[in-house]
Design a protein around this motif. Structure first.
Motif, mmCIF file in Angstrom:
data_model
loop_
_atom_site.group_PDB
_atom_site.id
_atom_site.type_symbol
_atom_site.label_atom_id
_atom_site.label_comp_id
_atom_site.label_asym_id
_atom_site.label_seq_id
_atom_site.Cartn_x
_atom_site.Cartn_y
_atom_site.Cartn_z
ATOM 1 N N ALA A 178 0.827 -1.198 0.000
ATOM 2 C CA ALA A 178 0.000 0.000 0.000
ATOM 3 C C ALA A 178 0.865 1.253 0.000
ATOM 4 C CB ALA A 178 -0.911 -0.012 1.222
ATOM 5 N N GLU A 179 1.993 1.166 0.639
ATOM 6 C CA GLU A 179 2.923 2.287 0.700
ATOM 7 C C GLU A 179 3.368 2.692 -0.704
ATOM 8 O OE1 GLU A 179 5.988 2.890 4.200
ATOM 9 O OE2 GLU A 179 6.891 1.699 2.593
ATOM 10 N N GLY A 180 3.652 1.689 -1.526
ATOM 11 C CA GLY A 180 4.074 1.976 -2.891
ATOM 12 C C GLY A 180 2.952 2.545 -3.735
ATOM 13 N N LEU A 181 1.727 2.054 -3.538
ATOM 14 C CA LEU A 181 0.595 2.572 -4.301
ATOM 15 C C LEU A 181 0.274 4.002 -3.901
ATOM 16 C CD1 LEU A 181 -1.873 -0.464 -4.338
ATOM 17 C CD2 LEU A 181 -0.481 0.389 -6.221
ATOM 18 N N ALA A 182 0.354 4.287 -2.596
ATOM 19 C CA ALA A 182 0.006 5.625 -2.119
ATOM 20 C C ALA A 182 0.912 6.691 -2.717
ATOM 21 C CB ALA A 182 0.079 5.662 -0.590
ATOM 22 N N TRP A 241 -6.954 9.379 8.474
ATOM 23 C CA TRP A 241 -6.803 9.966 7.145
ATOM 24 C C TRP A 241 -6.422 11.448 7.239
ATOM 25 C CZ3 TRP A 241 -12.228 7.758 5.651
ATOM 26 C CH2 TRP A 241 -12.120 6.373 5.430
ATOM 27 N N ALA A 242 -5.677 11.812 8.272
ATOM 28 C CA ALA A 242 -5.374 13.225 8.530
ATOM 29 C C ALA A 242 -4.680 13.896 7.353
ATOM 30 C CB ALA A 242 -4.517 13.345 9.794
ATOM 31 N N ASP A 243 -3.851 13.169 6.638
ATOM 32 C CA ASP A 243 -3.071 13.759 5.550
ATOM 33 C C ASP A 243 -3.625 13.412 4.168
ATOM 34 O OD1 ASP A 243 -1.250 14.829 7.425
ATOM 35 O OD2 ASP A 243 -0.169 12.913 7.505
ATOM 36 N N GLU A 244 -4.816 12.852 4.126
ATOM 37 C CA GLU A 244 -5.365 12.400 2.850
ATOM 38 C C GLU A 244 -6.319 13.438 2.257
ATOM 39 O OE1 GLU A 244 -4.271 9.835 1.440
ATOM 40 O OE2 GLU A 244 -3.323 8.710 3.068
ATOM 41 N N ASP A 245 -6.423 13.409 0.936
ATOM 42 C CA ASP A 245 -7.362 14.268 0.212
ATOM 43 C C ASP A 245 -8.705 13.544 0.168
ATOM 44 O OD1 ASP A 245 -8.528 16.186 -1.328
ATOM 45 O OD2 ASP A 245 -7.204 15.946 -3.066
ATOM 46 N N VAL A 246 -9.489 13.715 1.214
ATOM 47 C CA VAL A 246 -10.706 12.930 1.382
ATOM 48 C C VAL A 246 -11.809 13.797 1.961
ATOM 49 C CG1 VAL A 246 -10.057 12.180 3.714
ATOM 50 C CG2 VAL A 246 -11.636 10.785 2.383
ATOM 51 N N ARG A 247 -13.037 13.475 1.620
ATOM 52 C CA ARG A 247 -14.203 14.072 2.261
ATOM 53 C C ARG A 247 -15.134 12.942 2.686
ATOM 54 N NH1 ARG A 247 -17.387 19.432 0.445
ATOM 55 N NH2 ARG A 247 -15.478 20.229 1.409
ATOM 56 N N LEU A 248 -15.536 12.978 3.942
ATOM 57 C CA LEU A 248 -16.369 11.932 4.527
ATOM 58 C C LEU A 248 -17.821 12.394 4.548
ATOM 59 C CD1 LEU A 248 -16.522 9.191 6.020
ATOM 60 C CD2 LEU A 248 -16.070 10.429 8.147
ATOM 61 N N ALA A 295 -7.412 6.016 -4.519
ATOM 62 C CA ALA A 295 -7.040 7.117 -5.415
ATOM 63 C C ALA A 295 -6.147 6.643 -6.554
ATOM 64 C CB ALA A 295 -6.340 8.220 -4.613
ATOM 65 N N THR A 296 -5.371 5.601 -6.299
ATOM 66 C CA THR A 296 -4.489 5.066 -7.336
ATOM 67 C C THR A 296 -5.191 4.055 -8.226
ATOM 68 O OG1 THR A 296 -2.565 5.353 -5.887
ATOM 69 C CG2 THR A 296 -2.310 3.879 -7.763
ATOM 70 N N PRO A 339 0.011 -6.019 1.899
ATOM 71 C CA PRO A 339 0.499 -5.449 3.158
ATOM 72 C C PRO A 339 0.616 -3.936 3.059
ATOM 73 C CG PRO A 339 2.325 -6.386 1.935
ATOM 74 C CD PRO A 339 1.078 -6.715 1.155
ATOM 75 N N ALA A 340 0.615 -3.290 4.223
ATOM 76 C CA ALA A 340 0.756 -1.839 4.237
ATOM 77 C C ALA A 340 2.159 -1.419 3.807
ATOM 78 C CB ALA A 340 0.445 -1.298 5.634
#
Length: 459
Positions: free
Chosen positions: A57-61, A92-99, A180-181, A287-288
Motif C-alpha cells: 500500500a505504501e508503494g501505491l500511495a 486519514w489526517a493527511d489524505e485528500d478525502v471528504r467523509l 485514489a491510485t 500489506p501496508a
C-alpha cells in the motif's frame, strides 16, 4: 408399532442419502475452489514473486492523486457514528478525502453526533435524506451521491473515487491512497474485511461474533481471490470498497441512480453490475509496507444469535433469492458457477437440516436395534462426505490461523456447528422475508445494532 418403526427406518434411510448427496456435491464444489486457490498461490510464488516484489500500500500511495469521497449511511447510529468518523478522519489526517455521512430527519440523535464531529473537521459532510427513515441503504447512498455532485460544482474538482463504509467500521490509514491510485485503472476495488472478535462480552457472545471471523477469514483470503482469478465479477462487500467515480456516473446515467433502492443488498448487486456493463473489478489483498500489516477494514459483527440470524437473513434474501430473479444467470461459465455458489445458501440450509435430523434419527434407531442397513456404495458415499468435511474443517482452520492465530483456528472447528445453525435459521427467515416482498411489502432498512471498539485495533 413394528410397522411404524420400520417405516421410520426407511424414511431415515432416504433422508440420510438425500443429505449425503447434497453434502457431497457441496463439498466437491468447495474442494474445486480450494484446489484452484492452491494452484494459483503456488504458481504466483514460483513465477511472479520470484521476479517481482509483491506490491504494498505504501508503494501505491506514492502514486495517488485526486480526492476521494467516502459514503457512510447511518440510521440510528448515534452510539457509534461519532467515534467512527473521528477515528477515520484521524487516520486519514493527511489524505485528500471528504467523509459524507447520510442520515434522516427523524433521527436527531445521529444528526447531533455527526454535527459534533463536523464542527471540528470541515472534511465531514452531513447529508440529511429528504425522506424520513428508514428507507433502504441504497436510497441513503443516493442522497450522498447528489450531495457530492453539488460539492464538485462548488469546489471545481471531481472526485476520482467513492468509497463505501458502515458506521461501525475501523478504517485503515492506507485505504484512501489505494482507492485514489487503483480506481483510475479499475472500476471496483475491494479490500479484505476482518471481523473483530469480542473479548469482553462473555464467552457466548465471543463465540457468536467469532463465527463471522471464521467465515470472512476464508472468503476474503480465498473465495474472492478465486473469483477474480477466474474472471468472474467481484461482489462488493459494502465496506472497504472503492468505486470509480466515472463508473458510478455511467450507472446513474443508465439506471437513474448509482445505487438501486429496489434491493436490500445493493452492494453485492453493484459489484456484479460492474462486470455486466464491461467494468473491471479487483480484490486487493496486500500489506501496508515491506514490514507487513494487512490493509483491511475491521469491524464488530453481531454477537447474539438473534442479531446474526437477522443480518444473515437479509443477506440471503437479497443474494440467494432476490439476486436470482433480479440479476439472472448472465455471463460465462465462471460467472454462472460463482453465482450458483452465492445462491446455494437456501438449498444448503435444507441439506444441513436433513443431515442433522437424519443423524439424530439414526442414533435413536441404533439405540433400539432398528437402524436401517446401508449398502457398500452408500457407505462409501458417507465416507466421501466425512473426508470432505475434514478437509473443509482443515481449510477453515488454516485461514483463521493465518489472521487470528492457532488458538482461534482450533476454536473455529466447534464454531462450525453454530454457523450451521445460524445458516439454517436465517434461511427460513430469508424465505419468509422474500415472500413478503414478492407480495408487495415495502423494502426497509432491517439494520442491526453496532458496536465500535473501546480500544482501536492496531493496523
Amino acid at each position: 408399532m413394528d410397522g411404524a418403526v420400520w417405516a421410520l427406518a426407511q424414511a431415515t434411510h432416504e433422508l440420510a442419502l438425500f443429505a449425503a448427496v447434497g453434502l457431497a456435491i457441496g463439498g466437491l464444489d468447495d474442494l474445486l475452489v480450494d484446489l484452484i486457490w492452491v494452484a494459483r498461490t503456488a504458481w504466483r510464488r514460483v513465477t511472479i514473486y520470484r521476479r517481482f516484489a509483491p506490491a504494498t500500500a505504501e508503494g501505491l500511495a506514492a502514486r495517488a492523486s485526486g480526492p476521494v469521497a467516502v459514503f457512510v449511511p447511518a440510521w440510528r447510529e448515534a452510539l457509534v457514528i461519532g467515534q467512527m468518523a473521528t477515528a477515520a478522519l484521524q487516520r486519514w489526517a493527511d489524505e485528500d478525502v471528504r467523509l459524507y455521512v447520510g442520515c434522516y430527519p427523524n433521527d436527531p440523535e445521529t444528526i447531533s453526533a455527526i454535527e459534533t464531529v463536523a464542527a471540528n473537521d470541515p472534511r465531514l459532510r452531513l447529508v440529511v435524506n429528504p425522506r424520513p427513515g428508514p428507507t433502504t441503504k441504497a436510497d441513503n447512498l443516493n442522497a450522498m451521491w447528489l450531495a457530492m455532485l453539488d460539492d464538485e460544482i462548488a469546489m471545481g474538482r471531481r472526485f476520482v473515487a467513492v468509497a463505501l463504509h458502515d458506521a461501525e467500521d475501523v478504517v485503515h490509514s492506507a485505504e484512501i491512497g489505494i482507492y485514489a491510485t487503483l480506481c483510475r485503472r479499475f472500476d471496483l476495488v475491494q479490500l479484505p474485511v476482518v471481523a473483530l472478535i469480542e473479548r469482553d462480552r462473555g464467552m457466548w457472545r465471543r463465540f457468536v461474533s467469532a463465527h463471522y471471523a471464521d467465515e470472512f477469514a476464508e472468503s476474503h483470503a480465498k473465495g474472492l481471490v478465486v473469483r477474480e482469478a477466474l474472471g468472474a465479477g467481484v461482489p462488493s462487500a459494502g465496506v472497504g470498497c472503492g468505486l470509480s467515480r466515472d463508473l458510478l456516473q455511467r450507472i446513474a446515467n443508465r439506471f437513474g441512480a448509482p445505487f438501486d433502492p429496489g434491493t436490500v443488498t445493493e452492494d453485492y448487486e453493484l459489484g456484479l453490475r460492474v462486470r455486466e456493463i464491461g467494468g473491471r473489478g479487483i480484490f486487493v489483498r496486500l500489506p501496508a509496507s515491506r514490514q507487513g500489516g494487512l490493509v483491511a477494514v475491521r469491524a464488530h459483527f453481531p454477537n447474539t444469535v438473534e442479531a446474526a440470524v437477522r443480518q444473515k437473513a437479509r443477506w440471503q434474501a437479497g443474494i440467494a433469492l432476490s439476486g436470482w430473479t433480479r440479476l439472472g444467470w448472465r455471463g460465462g461459465l465462471a460467472e454462472h458457477w460463482m453465482r450458483f455458489r452465492d445462491r446455494r445458501a437456501i438449498l444448503l440450509a435444507l441439506v444441513l437440516l436433513c443431515a442433522y435430523f437424519s443423524a439424530g434419527l439414526l442414533l435413536a434407531l441404533e439405540a433400539v436395534g432398528r437402524a436401517p442397513k446401508f449398502s457398500d456404495a452408500e457407505l462409501a458415499l458417507f465416507g466421501l462426505c466425512t473426508a470432505l468435511m475434514l478437509w473443509r474443517l482443515g481449510m477453515r482452520a488454516l485461514f483463521v490461523g493465518r489472521i487470528y492465530g492457532w488458538a482461534e483456528a482450533l476454536a473455529s472447528l466447534p464454531r462450525v456447528l453454530l454457523a450451521n445453525f445460524i445458516a439454517m435459521a436465517s434461511a427460513w427467515r430469508a424465505l419468509i422475508a422474500y415472500l413478503r416482498i414478492a407480495r408487495g411489502a415495502p423494502l426497509t432498512w432491517d439494520k442491526t445494532e453496532h458496536d465500535f471498539p473501546r480500544t482501536m485495533p492496531a493496523e
